[in-house]
Design a protein around this motif. Structure first.
Motif, PDB file in Angstrom:
ATOM      1  N   TYR B  31       0.833  -1.186   0.000  1.00 50.12           N
ATOM      2  CA  TYR B  31       0.000   0.000   0.000  1.00 50.12           C
ATOM      3  C   TYR B  31       0.876   1.248   0.000  1.00 50.12           C
ATOM      4  O   TYR B  31       1.870   1.246   0.698  1.00 50.12           O
ATOM      5  CB  TYR B  31      -0.893  -0.012   1.245  1.00 50.12           C
ATOM      6  N   PRO B  32       0.581   2.324  -0.712  1.00 47.09           N
ATOM      7  CA  PRO B  32      -0.586   2.538  -1.573  1.00 47.09           C
ATOM      8  C   PRO B  32      -0.424   2.010  -2.992  1.00 47.09           C
ATOM      9  O   PRO B  32      -1.357   2.152  -3.761  1.00 47.09           O
ATOM     10  CB  PRO B  32      -0.726   4.056  -1.578  1.00 47.09           C
ATOM     11  N   GLU B  34       1.187   2.945  -5.725  1.00 49.20           N
ATOM     12  CA  GLU B  34       1.078   3.879  -6.856  1.00 49.20           C
ATOM     13  C   GLU B  34       2.408   3.800  -7.587  1.00 49.20           C
ATOM     14  O   GLU B  34       3.352   4.494  -7.240  1.00 49.20           O
ATOM     15  CB  GLU B  34       0.795   5.297  -6.341  1.00 49.20           C
ATOM     16  N   ASP B 182      12.695   5.007  12.543  1.00 44.90           N
ATOM     17  CA  ASP B 182      11.596   5.665  11.841  1.00 44.90           C
ATOM     18  C   ASP B 182      11.857   5.728  10.348  1.00 44.90           C
ATOM     19  O   ASP B 182      10.949   5.539   9.537  1.00 44.90           O
ATOM     20  CB  ASP B 182      11.360   7.074  12.403  1.00 44.90           C
ATOM     21  N   LYS B 185      11.144   2.355   9.075  1.00 44.50           N
ATOM     22  CA  LYS B 185       9.707   2.087   9.052  1.00 44.50           C
ATOM     23  C   LYS B 185       9.032   2.868   7.930  1.00 44.50           C
ATOM     24  O   LYS B 185       8.168   2.348   7.248  1.00 44.50           O
ATOM     25  CB  LYS B 185       9.060   2.464  10.391  1.00 44.50           C
ATOM     26  N   ASP B 186       9.428   4.110   7.747  1.00 46.54           N
ATOM     27  CA  ASP B 186       8.752   4.932   6.745  1.00 46.54           C
ATOM     28  C   ASP B 186       9.081   4.489   5.329  1.00 46.54           C
ATOM     29  O   ASP B 186       8.236   4.556   4.448  1.00 46.54           O
ATOM     30  CB  ASP B 186       9.126   6.411   6.929  1.00 46.54           C
ATOM     31  N   PRO B 190       6.658  -0.013   6.253  1.00 48.12           N
ATOM     32  CA  PRO B 190       5.616   0.698   7.011  1.00 48.12           C
ATOM     33  C   PRO B 190       4.685  -0.284   7.721  1.00 48.12           C
ATOM     34  O   PRO B 190       4.079   0.059   8.723  1.00 48.12           O
ATOM     35  CB  PRO B 190       4.857   1.484   5.941  1.00 48.12           C
ATOM     36  N   GLU B 191       4.533  -1.487   7.189  1.00 46.35           N
ATOM     37  CA  GLU B 191       3.637  -2.468   7.797  1.00 46.35           C
ATOM     38  C   GLU B 191       4.315  -3.120   8.997  1.00 46.35           C
ATOM     39  O   GLU B 191       5.503  -2.919   9.249  1.00 46.35           O
ATOM     40  CB  GLU B 191       3.248  -3.543   6.769  1.00 46.35           C
ATOM     41  N   SER B 368       0.847  -5.536   3.731  1.00 45.31           N
ATOM     42  CA  SER B 368       0.822  -4.095   3.982  1.00 45.31           C
ATOM     43  C   SER B 368      -0.587  -3.599   4.254  1.00 45.31           C
ATOM     44  O   SER B 368      -0.799  -2.422   4.475  1.00 45.31           O
ATOM     45  CB  SER B 368       1.429  -3.349   2.794  1.00 45.31           C
ATOM     46  N   ASN B 369      -1.553  -4.505   4.223  1.00 48.33           N
ATOM     47  CA  ASN B 369      -2.923  -4.092   4.476  1.00 48.33           C
ATOM     48  C   ASN B 369      -3.529  -4.945   5.574  1.00 48.33           C
ATOM     49  O   ASN B 369      -3.059  -4.946   6.684  1.00 48.33           O
ATOM     50  CB  ASN B 369      -3.719  -4.160   3.182  1.00 48.33           C
ATOM     51  N   TYR B 396      -7.195  -9.688   8.360  1.00 46.69           N
ATOM     52  CA  TYR B 396      -8.508  -9.635   7.739  1.00 46.69           C
ATOM     53  C   TYR B 396      -8.378  -8.924   6.411  1.00 46.69           C
ATOM     54  O   TYR B 396      -7.366  -8.284   6.131  1.00 46.69           O
ATOM     55  CB  TYR B 396      -9.496  -8.890   8.638  1.00 46.69           C
ATOM     56  N   GLU B 398      -8.976  -6.001   4.120  1.00 42.49           N
ATOM     57  CA  GLU B 398      -9.358  -4.589   4.228  1.00 42.49           C
ATOM     58  C   GLU B 398     -10.474  -4.283   3.235  1.00 42.49           C
ATOM     59  O   GLU B 398     -10.346  -4.572   2.044  1.00 42.49           O
ATOM     60  CB  GLU B 398      -8.162  -3.671   3.929  1.00 42.49           C
ATOM     61  N   TYR B 399     -11.530  -3.668   3.752  1.00 40.86           N
ATOM     62  CA  TYR B 399     -12.705  -3.401   2.920  1.00 40.86           C
ATOM     63  C   TYR B 399     -12.352  -2.535   1.706  1.00 40.86           C
ATOM     64  O   TYR B 399     -12.836  -2.767   0.609  1.00 40.86           O
ATOM     65  CB  TYR B 399     -13.765  -2.712   3.785  1.00 40.86           C
ATOM     66  N   ASN B 400     -11.493  -1.540   1.908  1.00 40.69           N
ATOM     67  CA  ASN B 400     -11.179  -0.599   0.825  1.00 40.69           C
ATOM     68  C   ASN B 400      -9.941  -0.996   0.036  1.00 40.69           C
ATOM     69  O   ASN B 400      -9.288  -0.151  -0.554  1.00 40.69           O
ATOM     70  CB  ASN B 400     -10.973   0.802   1.404  1.00 40.69           C
ATOM     71  N   CYS B 401      -9.567  -2.254   0.048  1.00 39.70           N
ATOM     72  CA  CYS B 401      -8.324  -2.675  -0.603  1.00 39.70           C
ATOM     73  C   CYS B 401      -8.617  -3.741  -1.647  1.00 39.70           C
ATOM     74  O   CYS B 401      -9.348  -4.688  -1.377  1.00 39.70           O
ATOM     75  CB  CYS B 401      -7.354  -3.221   0.450  1.00 39.70           C
TER      76      CYS B 401
END
Lengths: 299, 520
Positions: B31-32, B34, B182, B185-186, B190-191, B368-369, B396, B398-401
């Motif tokens: 994620y994301p 792009e 950090d 992680k960034d 990130p996950e 990542s989600n 689980y 993700e609803y928006n993924c």
């Protein structure tokens, strides 16, 4: 006047005179200031500005050099229009006011329910707060401190360290429907700094919440009711469940803010177990039956 | 002279560039998402994909184009894929430097096993004709991605994260350690830390491939790899040839430097075109004084026979037929059928198993989600191994993924829009009333209802008055599922606060039309 009484009075008098004049003014002001501000019919930024003005300005809460933590609700992977998270403009407006009052840093964080990156991004809060200079904090599993509570039910619970280390904390819930708790306001929003298996708090919820929140009360609670989710909360997702209310409540006392917040839903206090228990257990700073609420209509 | 030297260096440069491309594509698969190059592009370079896709579908869909380009170049360039592109090959070359790999002279006893890779390929082809697609297990890019997803990346992130956190405990190092933490992680992870099932089996499988280097250089490529076999088959008469000049003193330096032992010791002027992977080590090994080796295009190329006898072909085919029989003989365990929850957009189970190459790219991006996808275990048929399966207690959907639907190299998971995904029924939630807190303990909970993501919640509750042992009565919220609304995303099972088994669980959505239904 007897000698003992004279001594007593003069001692008190000396004590009183030793307090600088400016402090007296503050006491006087604080007594005349409202316990809560309830602003209606405005856009997010003016709502925040007028509420804070009514409470005596942000300078009353934030001193120069303070490290401030903002705790909005960023729990869900939902856009602002779906009113599952705090309105990003409210968070942005508060960030600006904090810096104007002299805050040295403003952090924004929440322990989310959905995937954190999605929530931070799609709620619009990360972008909005960052644009005003706030630091967006990713919650890390290793940064919880076990806090001794000695509560009625809970002995201890992990709390996020940044929250405990901040000089001042502003709690920024969104007013919305919640299946179990009926409503979620300021008290429930503090779950976002709690670690551990939060789902287990749902059993005997009201007492457990009081056990924890009595130790972590924020400096200020600002309830965003610009948009309100009226059903299928707290996660929502259906635009038809969202109502444009254009209101905002602010108070130094979380419990009082929540009590005032119930007006938004029309629930009597007796129906909302978690707030009722908080009042019963004396978590409110003010007498919740006789709150001095400044009501401001921006139309 | 200059050209031959730079050919080896050019090969190394391209090889490293492709390796990093694969790593970047892997890291980008999150994620994301792009991205300018889609992460499945790398996996689609596999030359096996066009062949097996054609057998399966009798068509040439656009997804096979990268692999097809490799295949079409092979008759001209030979097995360049193996040493210039294949990241597994690069891993093997790197392993050479870590463990002492025997010289070609000492590894020659293995040479009679060259037929094995052809037998493997043939077996997989025969199985594919029977619509049992197992070639993904041996596809080199799939192996690499699987190793990266389940072993290397989780290991690397574990050690990085843990060591930085330990450093942060040292008082004066706290600030720099957290800064690095950090940063890590960034930018890298990130996950959360990835945890997978099947770690041991995948580690042994990929470890064995790397350990083959202890037997000979590029052991996997010489004797096992079906992609190598296919490319070798196609480069029997490749046009690009190695020429050895008159001045060659037959010092046999090229013979011992050859990654594939493709230069016969008794005739250094010939190259085994089936084995040669165009690494250009020979040209670089040729002593500077002589430099007898040059490379050139020839329009009348010589031909190299495959190292494979008729008997071996027969044995290979018989083995695969027997394998096919064995694979369908296992007793299907109906209890496990409910766990075989495939990602949204997946084809029906039978077809899905045929198309999926177990590369685990969907598992990687899922981390990542919601993090529900895991490499599956063997439940009833061996072919279930390492298929993606949703483990809702671990994570689980993700609803928006819909990212897992976007990275499948073989479209076993069809690319579907977010809206389609949000209405895709992966499974169905059921309550276990012997465990679920309001049912079993007469206490309020409703965490499942709180998290249910469908706009009209699929988990609702009704009020019930429970009579407590003390004689008091209590108003309770009793959850229930509305089947028409439930999409089986599993957040209810994941968030259930019970220790161990959840009070609500998701089963595979009914799949009545699938051939995998063994019972009728």
């Amino acid at each position: 006047m007897k000698r003992r009484e004279f001594l007593k009075t003069s001692a008190l008098g000396t004590l009183a005179m030793s307090i600088p004049l400016s402090r007296w003014q503050v006491f006087a002001e604080e007594n005349s200031l409202p316990h809560a501000a309830f602003v209606t019919n405005g856009d997010p930024e003016p709502l925040v500005q007028h509420a804070m003005q009514a409470l005596g300005g942000m300078e009353r809460f934030i001193q120069k050099g303070d490290k401030v933590l903002l705790k909005p609700n960023i729990g869900w992977d939902r856009t602002p229009e779906l009113a599952a998270n705090t309105n990003p403009e409210v968070v942005a407006a508060l960030t600006t006011l904090c810096f104007a009052a002299g805050a040295s840093e403003v952090k924004v964080l929440d322990r989310t329910c959905n995937e954190p990156q999605r929530c931070y991004r799609n709620s619009g809060i990360a972008d909005a707060a960052e644009a005003r200079g706030a630091e967006i904090v990713q919650v890390r599993n290793n940064r919880y401190t076990d806090m001794p509570l000695n509560g009625k039910v809970l002995k201890s619970w992990p709390i996020y360290r940044d929250y405990l280390e901040a000089d001042k904390v502003i709690n920024i819930p969104i007013a919305k429907h919640h299946g179990m708790a009926k409503v979620t306001l300021g008290l429930k929003n503090l779950m976002g700094v709690m670690g551990g298996r939060r789902g287990s708090l749902h059993v005997n919820f009201a007492q457990k919440m009081a056990d924890i929140t009595q130790h972590i009360m924020p400096t200020l609670t600002v309830i965003d009711a610009y948009r309100m989710l009226m059903a299928n909360g707290p996660s929502g997702g259906n635009p038809d469940d969202v109502r444009l209310v254009r209101a905002l409540i602010a108070s130094p006392c979380t419990v009082s803010a929540d009590v005032v917040g119930l007006e938004l839903f029309g629930h009597p206090l007796a129906d909302i177990e978690q707030i009722k228990v908080a009042v019963e257990r004396g978590l409110a700073l003010y007498d919740t039956e006789h709150l001095n609420v400044a009501r401001i209509d921006l139309t | 002279m200059k050209i031959s030297l730079s050919m080896q260096n050019l090969r190394k440069l391209v090889q490293i560039a492709f390796f990093f491309l694969f790593i970047i594509l892997f890291l980008n698969a999150r994620y994301p998402y792009e991205v300018s190059i889609e992460s499945d592009f790398g996996l689609r370079l596999s030359p096996l994909i066009p062949v097996f896709t054609f057998i399966e579908t009798l068509s040439i869909p656009p997804l096979v184009i990268p692999g097809l380009i490799i295949l079409l170049l092979t008759p001209f360039l030979g097995r360049f894929f193996c040493s210039w592109i294949c990241p597994l090959g690069t891993c093997l070359d790197a392993t050479d430097h870590l463990i002492k790999t025997p010289r070609n002279k000492h590894a020659q006893l293995w040479e009679k096993w060259r037929f094995l890779k052809f037998a493997n390929l043939l077996a997989l082809l025969v199985l594919a004709l029977f619509s049992v697609n197992l070639w993904g297990y041996l596809d080199p890019l799939s192996i690499f991605n699987r190793m990266l997803t389940v072993i290397l990346y989780p290991l690397a992130t574990l050690f990085t994260e843990k060591s930085l956190l330990v450093l942060a405990e040292v008082p004066f190092l706290e600030t720099p350690a957290y800064y690095l933490f950090d940063l890590f992680k960034d930018n890298i992870m990130p996950e959360g830390q990835a945890h997978y099932q099947q770690v041991l089996l995948i580690a042994v499988f990929s470890g064995a491939i790397l350990a083959g280097e202890k037997l000979s250089r590029r052991f996997w490529c010489r004797y096992v790899c079906p992609a190598g076999a296919l490319l070798g088959f196609m480069s029997q008469s490749r046009f690009y040839e190695r020429l050895v000049g008159e001045e060659c003193p037959a010092c046999n330096m090229c013979v011992s430097e050859c990654k594939m032992d493709a230069i016969p010791g008794d005739n250094v002027s010939k190259t085994n075109k089936v084995e040669c992977i165009e690494c250009f080590n020979c040209g670089a090994a040729c002593p500077p004084k002589t430099k007898a080796i040059t490379y050139r295009w020839r329009w009348k190329p010589y031909h190299t026979e495959l190292d494979m006898s008729r008997r071996q072909i027969l044995a290979g085919m018989l083995g695969s037929v027997a394998g096919f029989g064995l694979l369908s003989l296992g007793l299907p365990n109906r209890n496990h059928e409910r766990q075989m929850i495939r990602p949204p957009g997946s084809l029906a189970e039978a077809e899905f198993q045929d198309k999926c190459i177990r590369c685990l790219e969907c598992v990687r991006i899922c981390e990542s989600n919601g993090g529900c996808l895991q490499p599956d275990a063997i439940h009833s048929s061996m072919t279930q191994l390492w298929l993606p399966a949703a483990q809702m207690r671990a994570g689980y959907c993700e609803y928006n993924c819909n990212l897992c639907t976007e990275v499948c190299p073989t479209d076993a998971i069809q690319p579907i829009s977010l809206e389609e995904k949000q209405n895709w029924v992966m499974g169905q939630a059921y309550f276990r009333e012997d465990l679920c807190i309001p049912f079993a303990r007469d206490e309020d909970c409703i965490v499942c209802e709180e998290h249910c993501p469908t706009p009209d919640k699929a988990i609702k509750f009704e009020m019930k008055t429970a009579l407590l042992p003390s004689g008091e009565s209590r108003e309770l919220m009793m959850p229930y599922v509305v089947p028409e609304l439930c999409i089986g995303c599993g957040i209810c099972e994941f968030k259930c606060p019970l220790i161990g088994k959840a009070g609500v669980f998701v089963t595979k959505a009914p799949d009545e039309t699938s051939e995998m239904t063994y019972y009728s």
